[in-house]
Scaffold this motif. Structure first.
Motif, PDB file in Angstrom:
ATOM      1  N   ARG A  20     -35.123  -0.653 -38.672  1.00  0.00           N
ATOM      2  CA  ARG A  20     -36.056   0.469 -38.717  1.00  0.00           C
ATOM      3  C   ARG A  20     -36.222   1.106 -37.338  1.00  0.00           C
ATOM      4  O   ARG A  20     -36.025   0.480 -36.311  1.00  0.00           O
ATOM      5  CB  ARG A  20     -37.435   0.007 -39.225  1.00  0.00           C
ATOM      6  CG  ARG A  20     -37.377  -0.730 -40.539  1.00  0.00           C
ATOM      7  CD  ARG A  20     -38.733  -1.058 -41.098  1.00  0.00           C
ATOM      8  NE  ARG A  20     -39.529  -1.914 -40.226  1.00  0.00           N
ATOM      9  CZ  ARG A  20     -40.669  -2.508 -40.605  1.00  0.00           C
ATOM     10  NH1 ARG A  20     -41.118  -2.334 -41.832  1.00  0.00           N
ATOM     11  NH2 ARG A  20     -41.335  -3.269 -39.770  1.00  0.00           N
ATOM     12  N   ILE A  21     -36.629   2.366 -37.360  1.00  0.00           N
ATOM     13  CA  ILE A  21     -37.048   3.071 -36.151  1.00  0.00           C
ATOM     14  C   ILE A  21     -38.569   3.142 -36.206  1.00  0.00           C
ATOM     15  O   ILE A  21     -39.131   3.671 -37.167  1.00  0.00           O
ATOM     16  CB  ILE A  21     -36.472   4.504 -36.108  1.00  0.00           C
ATOM     17  CG1 ILE A  21     -34.959   4.486 -36.288  1.00  0.00           C
ATOM     18  CG2 ILE A  21     -36.873   5.196 -34.809  1.00  0.00           C
ATOM     19  CD1 ILE A  21     -34.209   3.729 -35.242  1.00  0.00           C
ATOM     20  N   ASP A  22     -39.249   2.592 -35.224  1.00  0.00           N
ATOM     21  CA  ASP A  22     -40.707   2.496 -35.293  1.00  0.00           C
ATOM     22  C   ASP A  22     -41.394   3.401 -34.281  1.00  0.00           C
ATOM     23  O   ASP A  22     -41.038   3.421 -33.093  1.00  0.00           O
ATOM     24  CB  ASP A  22     -41.147   1.056 -35.045  1.00  0.00           C
ATOM     25  CG  ASP A  22     -40.769   0.125 -36.191  1.00  0.00           C
ATOM     26  OD1 ASP A  22     -40.856   0.560 -37.349  1.00  0.00           O
ATOM     27  OD2 ASP A  22     -40.389  -1.030 -35.917  1.00  0.00           O
ATOM     28  N   LEU A  23     -42.401   4.115 -34.765  1.00  0.00           N
ATOM     29  CA  LEU A  23     -43.257   4.948 -33.919  1.00  0.00           C
ATOM     30  C   LEU A  23     -44.615   4.267 -33.852  1.00  0.00           C
ATOM     31  O   LEU A  23     -45.331   4.172 -34.852  1.00  0.00           O
ATOM     32  CB  LEU A  23     -43.371   6.355 -34.500  1.00  0.00           C
ATOM     33  CG  LEU A  23     -44.157   7.388 -33.700  1.00  0.00           C
ATOM     34  CD1 LEU A  23     -43.541   7.606 -32.318  1.00  0.00           C
ATOM     35  CD2 LEU A  23     -44.207   8.725 -34.454  1.00  0.00           C
ATOM     36  N   PHE A  24     -44.960   3.747 -32.666  1.00  0.00           N
ATOM     37  CA  PHE A  24     -46.181   2.956 -32.478  1.00  0.00           C
ATOM     38  C   PHE A  24     -47.299   3.806 -31.864  1.00  0.00           C
ATOM     39  O   PHE A  24     -47.076   4.500 -30.865  1.00  0.00           O
ATOM     40  CB  PHE A  24     -45.915   1.784 -31.526  1.00  0.00           C
ATOM     41  CG  PHE A  24     -45.030   0.705 -32.079  1.00  0.00           C
ATOM     42  CD1 PHE A  24     -45.561  -0.397 -32.733  1.00  0.00           C
ATOM     43  CD2 PHE A  24     -43.658   0.786 -31.923  1.00  0.00           C
ATOM     44  CE1 PHE A  24     -44.738  -1.401 -33.222  1.00  0.00           C
ATOM     45  CE2 PHE A  24     -42.823  -0.205 -32.418  1.00  0.00           C
ATOM     46  CZ  PHE A  24     -43.364  -1.298 -33.073  1.00  0.00           C
ATOM     47  N   PHE A  25     -48.475   3.677 -32.428  1.00  0.00           N
ATOM     48  CA  PHE A  25     -49.690   4.255 -31.868  1.00  0.00           C
ATOM     49  C   PHE A  25     -50.611   3.065 -31.611  1.00  0.00           C
ATOM     50  O   PHE A  25     -51.052   2.407 -32.560  1.00  0.00           O
ATOM     51  CB  PHE A  25     -50.353   5.219 -32.857  1.00  0.00           C
ATOM     52  CG  PHE A  25     -49.468   6.363 -33.296  1.00  0.00           C
ATOM     53  CD1 PHE A  25     -49.620   7.636 -32.748  1.00  0.00           C
ATOM     54  CD2 PHE A  25     -48.492   6.164 -34.261  1.00  0.00           C
ATOM     55  CE1 PHE A  25     -48.799   8.684 -33.153  1.00  0.00           C
ATOM     56  CE2 PHE A  25     -47.668   7.207 -34.669  1.00  0.00           C
ATOM     57  CZ  PHE A  25     -47.824   8.472 -34.117  1.00  0.00           C
ATOM     58  N   SER A  26     -50.905   2.747 -30.351  1.00  0.00           N
ATOM     59  CA  SER A  26     -51.599   1.490 -30.087  1.00  0.00           C
ATOM     60  C   SER A  26     -52.505   1.542 -28.865  1.00  0.00           C
ATOM     61  O   SER A  26     -52.387   2.412 -27.996  1.00  0.00           O
ATOM     62  CB  SER A  26     -50.580   0.361 -29.930  1.00  0.00           C
ATOM     63  OG  SER A  26     -49.586   0.693 -28.985  1.00  0.00           O
ATOM     64  N   GLN A  27     -53.407   0.565 -28.839  1.00  0.00           N
ATOM     65  CA  GLN A  27     -54.257   0.328 -27.676  1.00  0.00           C
ATOM     66  C   GLN A  27     -54.801  -1.089 -27.773  1.00  0.00           C
ATOM     67  O   GLN A  27     -54.723  -1.730 -28.823  1.00  0.00           O
ATOM     68  CB  GLN A  27     -55.402   1.335 -27.588  1.00  0.00           C
ATOM     69  CG  GLN A  27     -56.444   1.220 -28.685  1.00  0.00           C
ATOM     70  CD  GLN A  27     -57.571   2.238 -28.516  1.00  0.00           C
ATOM     71  OE1 GLN A  27     -57.472   3.177 -27.727  1.00  0.00           O
ATOM     72  NE2 GLN A  27     -58.643   2.059 -29.261  1.00  0.00           N
ATOM     73  N   SER A  28     -55.355  -1.592 -26.647  1.00  0.00           N
ATOM     74  CA  SER A  28     -55.918  -2.940 -26.632  1.00  0.00           C
ATOM     75  C   SER A  28     -57.046  -2.986 -25.619  1.00  0.00           C
ATOM     76  O   SER A  28     -57.396  -1.968 -25.004  1.00  0.00           O
ATOM     77  CB  SER A  28     -54.836  -3.962 -26.256  1.00  0.00           C
ATOM     78  OG  SER A  28     -54.465  -3.815 -24.891  1.00  0.00           O
ATOM     79  N   ALA A  29     -57.585  -4.185 -25.441  1.00  0.00           N
ATOM     80  CA  ALA A  29     -58.671  -4.351 -24.478  1.00  0.00           C
ATOM     81  C   ALA A  29     -58.206  -4.046 -23.065  1.00  0.00           C
ATOM     82  O   ALA A  29     -58.997  -3.656 -22.200  1.00  0.00           O
ATOM     83  CB  ALA A  29     -59.210  -5.771 -24.564  1.00  0.00           C
TER      84      ALA A  29
END
Length: 258
Positions: free
Chosen positions: A50-59
């Motif tokens: 797969r080709i993945d488009l990530f939208f993310s954040q963390s502490a």
């Protein structure tokens, strides 16, 4: 977008949703992964085609968007504390018509995209269903009026067979020479068609291995070939993959129980 599954405990949450049928040729799924704990977790990402488009954040990390290309080997990664990621998993045809670019330079790699890509922001990580609706509308606005029928048929056969058709069989079915197909794959995706089909067969074995079926269920030549391919793409034997010690193989941990 109601067809999917969800797993959740006090520490981690995973949810998977199939896309609207209008996106079938380009989007495989939408999914989320959350780490609710104050501790990071070491994980292994397995090649899955797969080709993945990530939208993310963390502490510890601000909101960011990354595009990940195809993986050809297991990738060690860390799931950060108090992290959330919403992901769009694309089929390969999306690179040409939706993402609109080659991803050969992203083989076993990823690129940061502008933090406002497609009009998304950190606020969109508050509600997964609304995120999926917004992403669906955006992708629908990018859908082409027509696609190359030969390529569409090629990918239909590749995915429907889980990579089990040979390059020769695929070539004969779409009336496109093996040489031209491989040139297309290498130039656009950085990988040969045969190598890509091997990844899809490997991925199709996940459910069987998790269920304890440690002999080949797909068109591997024999048990030795099966073990060799699993080791090549996961770094471990099928038996070790099934054990999934410490839930480090994240794709196995999130598979629905049968």
């Amino acid at each position: 977008m109601t067809n999917g599954h969800r797993t959740m405990d006090k520490e981690f949450e995973y949810k998977f949703i199939k896309p609207h049928k209008s996106l079938d040729d380009f989007v495989e799924s939408f999914w989320l992964l959350k780490n609710h704990t104050d501790n990071s977790k070491d994980i292994v990402i397995l090649p899955d085609g797969r080709i993945d488009l990530f939208f993310s954040q963390s502490a510890t990390e601000p909101f960011h968007i990354t595009l990940s290309g195809l993986e050809t080997r297991p990738d060690q990664a860390t799931l950060a504390a108090k992290s959330v990621m919403f992901v769009i998993s694309f089929k390969l045809l999306a690179t040409e018509y939706i993402i609109q670019g080659t991803i050969s330079d992203l083989l076993d790699n990823a690129n940061y995209l502008p933090s406002d890509f497609w009009g998304f922001s950190a606020d969109d990580l508050k509600d997964f269903d609304l995120f999926c609706q917004k992403a669906t509308q955006k992708i629908q606005s990018l859908l082409p009026k027509e696609t190359d029928n030969r390529k569409q048929k090629l990918f239909d056969l590749i995915y429907s067979s889980n990579g089990e058709m040979t390059v020769k069989e695929l070539s004969e079915n779409v009336f496109w020479s093996s040489r031209q197909i491989n040139r297309y794959f290498n130039q656009r995706f950085g990988i040969s068609l045969k190598a890509y089909c091997s990844i899809l067969r490997f991925r199709a074995s996940f459910g069987h291995i998790k269920a304890g079926k440690l002999s080949p269920q797909q068109s591997f030549a024999d048990q030795s070939h099966f073990i060799k391919e699993v080791r090549k793409l996961s770094g471990v034997s099928p038996k070790e993959l099934k054990r999934n010690q410490n839930d480090r193989f994240i794709q196995f941990s999130t598979l629905p129980s049968k």
